[in-house]
Design a protein around this motif. Sequence first.
Motif, PDB file in Angstrom:
ATOM      1  N   VAL A   1       7.021   6.262  -2.930  1.00 30.05           N
ATOM      2  CA  VAL A   1       6.638   7.076  -4.088  1.00 30.05           C
ATOM      3  C   VAL A   1       6.222   8.485  -3.657  1.00 30.05           C
ATOM      4  N   LEU A   2       5.572   8.621  -2.521  1.00 25.08           N
ATOM      5  CA  LEU A   2       5.119   9.941  -2.084  1.00 25.08           C
ATOM      6  C   LEU A   2       6.282  10.869  -1.741  1.00 25.08           C
ATOM      7  N   LYS A   3       7.385  10.334  -1.252  1.00 22.02           N
ATOM      8  CA  LYS A   3       8.512  11.178  -0.865  1.00 22.02           C
ATOM      9  C   LYS A   3       9.155  11.855  -2.075  1.00 22.02           C
ATOM     10  N   GLU A   4       8.830  11.377  -3.284  1.00 22.87           N
ATOM     11  CA  GLU A   4       9.384  11.970  -4.496  1.00 22.87           C
ATOM     12  C   GLU A   4       8.600  13.196  -4.956  1.00 22.87           C
ATOM     13  N   PHE A   5       7.454  13.450  -4.298  1.00 24.03           N
ATOM     14  CA  PHE A   5       6.597  14.550  -4.703  1.00 24.03           C
ATOM     15  C   PHE A   5       6.437  15.530  -3.531  1.00 24.03           C
ATOM     16  N   GLY A   6       5.771  16.624  -3.795  1.00 25.57           N
ATOM     17  CA  GLY A   6       5.673  17.657  -2.774  1.00 25.57           C
ATOM     18  C   GLY A   6       4.441  17.589  -1.907  1.00 25.57           C
ATOM     19  N   PHE A   7       3.703  16.485  -1.970  1.00 27.62           N
ATOM     20  CA  PHE A   7       2.480  16.375  -1.179  1.00 27.62           C
ATOM     21  C   PHE A   7       2.794  16.174   0.305  1.00 27.62           C
ATOM     22  N   PRO A   8       2.051  16.822   1.188  1.00 28.16           N
ATOM     23  CA  PRO A   8       2.189  16.480   2.608  1.00 28.16           C
ATOM     24  C   PRO A   8       1.607  15.090   2.855  1.00 28.16           C
ATOM     25  N   TYR A   9       2.252  14.316   3.716  1.00 30.53           N
ATOM     26  CA  TYR A   9       1.740  12.972   3.977  1.00 30.53           C
ATOM     27  C   TYR A   9       2.159  12.508   5.363  1.00 30.53           C
ATOM     28  N   GLU A  10       1.368  11.584   5.870  1.00 29.88           N
ATOM     29  CA  GLU A  10       1.643  10.930   7.148  1.00 29.88           C
ATOM     30  C   GLU A  10       1.749   9.438   6.893  1.00 29.88           C
ATOM     31  N   VAL A  11       2.728   8.798   7.498  1.00 29.20           N
ATOM     32  CA  VAL A  11       2.954   7.367   7.293  1.00 29.20           C
ATOM     33  C   VAL A  11       2.410   6.570   8.480  1.00 29.20           C
ATOM     34  N   ILE A  12       1.629   5.549   8.168  1.00 28.52           N
ATOM     35  CA  ILE A  12       1.151   4.609   9.191  1.00 28.52           C
ATOM     36  C   ILE A  12       2.175   3.477   9.282  1.00 28.52           C
ATOM     37  N   ARG A  13       2.978   3.471  10.338  1.00 27.89           N
ATOM     38  CA  ARG A  13       3.992   2.417  10.487  1.00 27.89           C
ATOM     39  C   ARG A  13       3.392   1.302  11.343  1.00 27.89           C
ATOM     40  N   HIS A  14       2.632   0.452  10.664  1.00 30.59           N
ATOM     41  CA  HIS A  14       1.859  -0.572  11.371  1.00 30.59           C
ATOM     42  C   HIS A  14       2.719  -1.747  11.834  1.00 30.59           C
ATOM     43  N   ARG A  15       3.865  -1.973  11.164  1.00 27.68           N
ATOM     44  CA  ARG A  15       4.782  -3.037  11.583  1.00 27.68           C
ATOM     45  C   ARG A  15       6.106  -2.871  10.849  1.00 27.68           C
ATOM     46  N   ASP A  16       7.115  -3.556  11.326  1.00 25.08           N
ATOM     47  CA  ASP A  16       8.400  -3.593  10.634  1.00 25.08           C
ATOM     48  C   ASP A  16       8.421  -4.805   9.710  1.00 25.08           C
ATOM     49  N   PHE A  17       8.876  -4.603   8.497  1.00 25.11           N
ATOM     50  CA  PHE A  17       9.025  -5.737   7.591  1.00 25.11           C
ATOM     51  C   PHE A  17      10.320  -5.582   6.809  1.00 25.11           C
ATOM     52  N   GLY A  18      10.901  -6.709   6.447  1.00 19.65           N
ATOM     53  CA  GLY A  18      12.152  -6.692   5.723  1.00 19.65           C
ATOM     54  C   GLY A  18      11.940  -6.789   4.226  1.00 19.65           C
ATOM     55  N   TYR A  19      13.053  -6.899   3.533  1.00 21.03           N
ATOM     56  CA  TYR A  19      13.027  -7.037   2.078  1.00 21.03           C
ATOM     57  C   TYR A  19      13.725  -8.329   1.692  1.00 21.03           C
ATOM     58  N   ARG A  20      13.392  -8.823   0.535  1.00 27.34           N
ATOM     59  CA  ARG A  20      14.101  -9.972  -0.017  1.00 27.34           C
ATOM     60  C   ARG A  20      14.524  -9.638  -1.446  1.00 27.34           C
ATOM     61  N   GLU A  21      15.616 -10.245  -1.859  1.00 22.84           N
ATOM     62  CA  GLU A  21      16.128  -9.995  -3.198  1.00 22.84           C
ATOM     63  C   GLU A  21      16.126 -11.291  -3.984  1.00 22.84           C
TER      64      GLU A  21
END
Length: 376
Positions: free
Chosen positions: A71-91
Amino acid sequence: MRVGLIVNPIAGMGGRVALKGTDGVVEEAIKRGAKPIAPDLARLFLHELANYSESHEIEFLTGPDGLGEDVLKEFGFPYEVIRHRDFGYREILGVRIPNTTDEDTKELARRMLGRVTLMVFAGGDGTARDVFSVVGDRAPILGIPTGVKMFSGVFAASPEDAARLVVEFLRGNARLVERDVMDLDEDAFRHDEVRPRHYGRALTPYAELLLQGAKEPTKTDEVEDVDAIVEALAEELEDGIYFLGAGSTVKRLKDRLGIEGTLLGVDVVEIRDGKARLLVKDAAESDLLRFVDRNPKIIVTVIGGLNFLFGRGNQQFSAEVLRRIPKENIIVIAAPSKLKDGIIHVYTGDREVDEKLRGYMRVRVSPWMDRMVRVV
């Protein structure tokens, strides 16, 4: 100011489909037609925040992908991402959700602690409990309301109000107060049992009308008054379709009408020749939409402490349902103590519907008296 933002991507999915929560039942919620709502409500928060010049002073620290980054990438705010782990998606039936758990919320809160001035999360009571379990009183927290119950006092009244609170906090106009963090046993809640637990008091920014209260029960000395209101109302109901809301006050009416309705859900009832018949027990939004063309009336109460009429614990009354029901078809009954602040809140996520409900509304506070209460 650096602000932490954590989004619980599945929060609130169980509301409209009558599951009263999402913990452990996300697959069932999707099978019933639920879609993720937390990201959209987080977007409303960020969209409102972007309207203020002070927002240029904010930098976000957030979680990866669906935990905030998306959601943050859709706006102009500066941000830092904490990549604490890799996780997948399910459908599931075409709905894509990340494989995250409450441990992801806790780990992000843990890594934000000491690095942010304010920690904002999008979720419900379970998310509030997870964040508080890590943060305690070491940093202020603020909830963007995206869950089902949200009985804790750390939530803003709406996503937009959460943005306004952040701005007031930045301006120095919002003081820090201690607010209750509460949660219910969701499995018991789905079986009409209320088992609340108090987890502590969190530091939260406060500005008048922007932060909700915490859930309060009906006072013992008002139970007889509520019974009298219910008795009088039951005698007055005309033939037709009724959507009877959640809570102990309306449950007394269901009992008085002789139907086996739910304590914590919405029931569809038909009254004909003075006799009530239960049409749908524990109805979902889709059930209510089946009856909206039959000119139904809604009977609801105010959630004590939270002062909410719609938007807390009864998301079955969605914007789509309320759009198609006249305001004059909404009957509100409440003990006087639930109106002590003189206002009640509504939040459907649809500005047009919310505006329709705002203004003043009659609330039955005794067998013989209505009170005009401001709806905001």
